[in-house]
Design a protein around this motif. Structure first.
Motif, mmCIF file in Angstrom:
data_model
loop_
_atom_site.group_PDB
_atom_site.id
_atom_site.type_symbol
_atom_site.label_atom_id
_atom_site.label_comp_id
_atom_site.label_asym_id
_atom_site.label_seq_id
_atom_site.Cartn_x
_atom_site.Cartn_y
_atom_site.Cartn_z
ATOM 1 N N GLY A 48 -2.198 -2.702 -3.356
ATOM 2 C CA GLY A 48 -3.282 -2.928 -4.302
ATOM 3 C C GLY A 48 -3.120 -4.233 -5.060
ATOM 4 N N HIS A 49 -1.882 -4.539 -5.410
ATOM 5 C CA HIS A 49 -1.608 -5.756 -6.172
ATOM 6 C C HIS A 49 -1.794 -7.016 -5.335
ATOM 7 N N LEU A 50 -1.173 -7.073 -4.168
ATOM 8 C CA LEU A 50 -1.137 -8.309 -3.395
ATOM 9 C C LEU A 50 -2.438 -8.625 -2.671
ATOM 10 N N THR A 51 -3.353 -7.683 -2.584
ATOM 11 C CA THR A 51 -4.627 -7.961 -1.927
ATOM 12 C C THR A 51 -5.723 -8.357 -2.917
ATOM 13 N N GLY A 52 -5.399 -8.404 -4.201
ATOM 14 C CA GLY A 52 -6.415 -8.627 -5.226
ATOM 15 C C GLY A 52 -7.140 -9.956 -5.115
ATOM 16 N N THR A 53 -6.398 -11.061 -5.026
ATOM 17 C CA THR A 53 -7.031 -12.381 -5.026
ATOM 18 C C THR A 53 -7.871 -12.608 -3.784
ATOM 19 N N LEU A 54 -7.355 -12.246 -2.624
ATOM 20 C CA LEU A 54 -8.116 -12.484 -1.393
ATOM 21 C C LEU A 54 -9.389 -11.654 -1.339
ATOM 22 N N SER A 55 -9.413 -10.531 -2.039
ATOM 23 C CA SER A 55 -10.638 -9.742 -2.067
ATOM 24 C C SER A 55 -11.733 -10.451 -2.872
ATOM 25 N N GLN A 56 -11.352 -11.448 -3.676
ATOM 26 C CA GLN A 56 -12.299 -12.199 -4.500
ATOM 27 C C GLN A 56 -12.576 -13.596 -3.964
ATOM 28 N N VAL A 57 -12.109 -13.878 -2.745
ATOM 29 C CA VAL A 57 -12.140 -15.263 -2.258
ATOM 30 C C VAL A 57 -13.553 -15.823 -2.155
ATOM 31 N N ASP A 58 -14.519 -15.029 -1.769
ATOM 32 C CA ASP A 58 -15.884 -15.544 -1.645
ATOM 33 C C ASP A 58 -16.426 -15.996 -3.001
ATOM 34 N N ILE B 19 7.034 -8.473 3.649
ATOM 35 C CA ILE B 19 8.355 -8.598 3.042
ATOM 36 C C ILE B 19 8.466 -7.710 1.793
ATOM 37 N N GLU B 20 7.460 -7.769 0.934
ATOM 38 C CA GLU B 20 7.559 -7.026 -0.329
ATOM 39 C C GLU B 20 7.421 -5.526 -0.137
ATOM 40 N N LEU B 21 6.646 -5.103 0.856
ATOM 41 C CA LEU B 21 6.568 -3.675 1.136
ATOM 42 C C LEU B 21 7.940 -3.124 1.516
ATOM 43 N N GLU B 22 8.640 -3.846 2.379
ATOM 44 C CA GLU B 22 9.953 -3.364 2.814
ATOM 45 C C GLU B 22 10.976 -3.462 1.685
ATOM 46 N N ALA B 23 10.938 -4.566 0.932
ATOM 47 C CA ALA B 23 11.902 -4.742 -0.164
ATOM 48 C C ALA B 23 11.727 -3.658 -1.228
ATOM 49 N N THR B 24 10.499 -3.394 -1.636
ATOM 50 C CA THR B 24 10.271 -2.384 -2.671
ATOM 51 C C THR B 24 10.546 -0.978 -2.151
ATOM 52 N N ARG B 25 10.305 -0.758 -0.864
ATOM 53 C CA ARG B 25 10.626 0.547 -0.270
ATOM 54 C C ARG B 25 12.136 0.805 -0.332
ATOM 55 N N GLN B 26 12.912 -0.213 -0.001
ATOM 56 C CA GLN B 26 14.362 -0.075 -0.079
ATOM 57 C C GLN B 26 14.812 0.186 -1.509
ATOM 58 N N LEU B 27 14.188 -0.481 -2.463
ATOM 59 C CA LEU B 27 14.546 -0.261 -3.864
ATOM 60 C C LEU B 27 14.220 1.159 -4.298
ATOM 61 N N ASP C 211 7.449 1.507 -11.943
ATOM 62 C CA ASP C 211 7.526 2.948 -12.218
ATOM 63 C C ASP C 211 7.665 3.754 -10.926
ATOM 64 N N ALA C 212 6.942 3.339 -9.888
ATOM 65 C CA ALA C 212 7.012 4.051 -8.610
ATOM 66 C C ALA C 212 8.381 3.876 -7.967
ATOM 67 N N ILE C 213 8.935 2.670 -8.058
ATOM 68 C CA ILE C 213 10.278 2.437 -7.514
ATOM 69 C C ILE C 213 11.290 3.310 -8.249
ATOM 70 N N GLU C 214 11.208 3.295 -9.579
ATOM 71 C CA GLU C 214 12.178 4.057 -10.379
ATOM 72 C C GLU C 214 12.064 5.559 -10.108
ATOM 73 N N ALA C 215 10.857 6.015 -9.799
ATOM 74 C CA ALA C 215 10.657 7.435 -9.484
ATOM 75 C C ALA C 215 11.081 7.780 -8.066
ATOM 76 N N GLY C 216 11.412 6.748 -7.273
ATOM 77 C CA GLY C 216 11.796 6.985 -5.879
ATOM 78 C C GLY C 216 10.626 7.413 -5.016
ATOM 79 N N ASP C 217 9.418 7.089 -5.439
ATOM 80 C CA ASP C 217 8.194 7.496 -4.731
ATOM 81 C C ASP C 217 7.743 6.363 -3.815
ATOM 82 N N THR C 218 8.159 6.422 -2.560
ATOM 83 C CA THR C 218 7.863 5.321 -1.636
ATOM 84 C C THR C 218 6.370 5.191 -1.344
ATOM 85 N N ALA C 219 5.645 6.302 -1.284
ATOM 86 C CA ALA C 219 4.207 6.235 -1.002
ATOM 87 C C ALA C 219 3.472 5.529 -2.135
#
Length: 236
Positions: free
Chosen positions: A216-226, A104-112, A200-208
């Motif tokens: 990078g942000h949303l995968t942080g906690t699960l990478s530390q789950v162990d 959801i957030e990938l698509e929402a931020t891409r549209q922004l 900053d990336a959204i404001e720059a219009g840089d979708t990549a």
């Protein structure tokens, strides 16, 4: 479980009078859910419907309804005629919810990013500013509150705010993981770093770059789950 102090009870009654459109069941659901998510009511904790009703000054009926809803969300385990307890953290459920939220957030931020309208980010930038203030004062409770507002603001800006309710309904397990991870050294600062990168990336219009920052942000906690599980085995 202790009864409410007189002042706290008065505040609850005042809120109930002020927000008449919200049922007692909904208010108790929200209150219990917050206490579960913040781990005040820890995984495995036994709950008494009668004691909860006395705590909030209501009958057992709205408490029952609130508990049934929490069971649907996977936050309570109800054993008829036996006991009700706060569910243990389900890592696989957390992974599924994270997949949904990331999509959801990938698509929402891409549209922004494609909208090229920085005014849409005003509320998100305010939330980030409040997060930085909370971090500076060491108030992790306020930090977490504005973290949620930041992400809600992004969906609101993309005109898909209703999807936040869908994410929230499923987020009990991943949110508890986040609250276990948040006090770790550098975690809160890492969150504000990624929030700034996203904006900053959204404001720059840089979708990549936007996609990269969100992932990078949303995968942080699960990478530390162990590591999180090894420190808190009783919660899993």
């Amino acid at each position: 479980m202790p009864t409410l102090a007189r002042q706290e009870f008065s505040e609850v009654r005042t809120r109930a009078q002020r927000i008449k459109k919200i049922s007692a069941s909904d208010q108790i659901h929200a209150a219990l859910r917050e206490r579960i998510i913040t781990l005040e009511l820890a995984p495995g904790r036994n709950l008494s419907r009668q004691e909860i009703a006395e705590f909030y000054g209501v009958s057992q009926t709205p408490v029952r309804d609130a508990m049934l809803k929490l069971e649907e969300e996977g936050l309570l385990a109800i054993y008829p005629q036996s006991k009700t307890e706060v569910s243990k953290i389900d890592v696989e459920h957390a992974r599924e919810t994270q997949f949904l939220r990331l999509s959801i957030e990938l698509e929402a931020t891409r549209q922004l990013a494609l909208s090229h309208d920085p005014q849409l980010l005003e509320n998100a930038r305010k939330a980030l500013a409040h997060q930085r203030e909370a971090l500076a004062s060491g108030n992790l409770e306020q930090f977490a509150k504005h973290d949620r507002l930041f992400h809600y603001s992004l969906l609101e800006a993309a005109d898909v705010a209703n999807l936040w309710d869908l994410v929230t309904m499923r987020s009990g397990h991943i949110d508890r993981l986040r609250n276990l991870n948040l006090p770790d050294p550098g975690k809160a600062a890492n969150i504000t770093y990624y929030h700034a990168r996203i904006l900053d990336a959204i404001e720059a219009g840089d979708t990549a770059s936007t996609d990269d920052a969100v992932r990078g942000h949303l995968t942080g906690t699960l990478s530390q789950v162990d590591e999180i599980r090894s420190r808190n085995p009783e919660f899993f």
